[in-house]
Scaffold this motif. Structure first.
Motif, short mmCIF file in Angstrom:
data_model
loop_
_atom_site.label_atom_id
_atom_site.label_comp_id
_atom_site.label_asym_id
_atom_site.label_seq_id
_atom_site.Cartn_x
_atom_site.Cartn_y
_atom_site.Cartn_z
N SER A 1 -15.95 25.33 21.37
CA SER A 1 -16.13 25.95 22.68
C SER A 1 -15.40 25.12 23.72
CB SER A 1 -17.62 26.00 23.03
OG SER A 1 -18.33 26.68 22.06
N SER B 1 -13.95 23.91 27.45
CA SER B 1 -14.05 23.99 28.89
C SER B 1 -12.62 24.12 29.40
CB SER B 1 -14.70 22.74 29.48
OG SER B 1 -16.07 22.73 29.22
N TYR C 1 -14.21 26.78 33.90
CA TYR C 1 -15.01 27.64 33.04
C TYR C 1 -15.73 26.74 32.03
CZ TYR C 1 -16.26 30.40 29.03
OH TYR C 1 -16.97 30.96 27.99
N THR C 2 -17.06 26.95 31.93
CA THR C 2 -17.82 26.16 30.96
C THR C 2 -18.84 27.03 30.25
OG1 THR C 2 -19.29 25.48 32.74
CG2 THR C 2 -17.55 23.95 32.13
N SER C 3 -18.45 28.20 29.81
CA SER C 3 -19.23 29.12 28.97
C SER C 3 -20.37 29.82 29.68
CB SER C 3 -19.76 28.41 27.71
OG SER C 3 -20.90 27.63 28.01
N THR D 1 -17.77 34.76 32.43
CA THR D 1 -16.37 34.74 31.99
C THR D 1 -15.40 34.89 33.16
OG1 THR D 1 -16.49 37.11 31.56
CG2 THR D 1 -16.90 35.63 29.70
N LYS E 1 -11.98 35.38 25.32
CA LYS E 1 -12.00 34.68 24.04
C LYS E 1 -11.14 35.42 23.00
CE LYS E 1 -15.17 32.62 20.72
NZ LYS E 1 -16.58 32.40 20.36
N GLU F 1 -12.33 20.06 25.05
CA GLU F 1 -13.26 20.57 24.04
C GLU F 1 -14.55 19.80 24.09
OE1 GLU F 1 -10.72 22.54 20.44
OE2 GLU F 1 -11.28 20.44 20.26
#
Lengths: 114, 115
Positions: free
Chosen positions: B30, B32, B50-52, B55, B69, B95
């Protein structure tokens, strides 16, 4: 306040000189970084300090010597540099050293080695 | 391993027209993702990250980026360019689940804004 300050703004030095770059942050961040940026290129990581201890040295020549006297201050000591070391030197900090965390950058020191 | 590709080294737009700066990433875990801007002879300024969470990420100065994604993309957009937007823009990946603690920078996109 998300400010990282760097001094001096510009530095011209001869190949036999010794000089130092200084970086300061007052955000309570415990990770600080030195980057080197050549013209029209992205920054390249040089050193990482975490809780005032050297965490990463990206195989930087020994003519560059970092120092972290306390959690707010980061120095880069320069000695016997080469003309190819001329670049913009950027300092950055982040809350802690860790993936996924944003880094805050200073304005940089423009170094010219003659 | 993580990497990031900025698809355009140079983008030129007219003032008042939309801006699109393209970024594709490669990440095993995942990621960043960040966009930074650098004005001439200045340091880098964080535009957005962006950190999940959501979106679609909104940043400063009217910029936003959408994390896709399925396309491994994180393009930067702005509805209407301003002369002060002329600068170098870097897409950056980090990452979360790997031992690599440093940021990985794209090669940069120079944005020119014509009057």
């Amino acid at each position: 306040d998300t400010e990282v300050t760097q001094t001096p703004k510009h530095l011209v030095m001869g190949m036999t000189n010794k000089k130092s770059l200084k970086c300061e942050q007052h955000m309570g961040h415990r990770a600080m970084y030195w980057y080197k940026q050549k013209a029209k290129k992205p920054p390249e990581l040089m050193f990482v300090y975490s809780y005032e201890k050297l965490s990463i040295n990206e195989s930087v020549p020994s003519r560059f010597s970092p120092e972290c006297p306390n959690s707010s201050l980061l120095n880069l000591h320069l000695h016997a540099l080469q003309p190819e070391d001329s670049a913009l030197y950027l300092c950055a900090s982040s809350q802690v050293e860790g993936a996924g965390l944003e880094q805050y950058f200073g304005p940089g020191t423009r170094l010219t080695v003659t | 391993a993580q990497s990031v590709t900025q698809l355009d080294s140079h983008v030129s737009v007219s003032e008042g027209t939309p801006v699109l700066l393209r970024c594709n990433y490669s990440s095993s875990y995942s990621p960043s993702l960040f966009w930074y801007v650098q004005h001439p002879n200045k340091g880098l300024q964080l535009l957005l990250k962006y950190t999940s969470a959501a979106t679609l990420v909104k940043g400063i100065n009217g910029f936003e980026a959408e994390f896709k994604k399925s396309e491994t993309s994180f393009h930067l957009t702005k509805p209407s360019a301003h002369m002060s937007d002329a600068a170098e823009y870097f897409c950056v990946v980090s990452e979360v689940n790997t031992g690599r603690r440093a940021l990985t920078f794209g090669s940069g996109t120079r944005l020119q804004v014509q009057p």
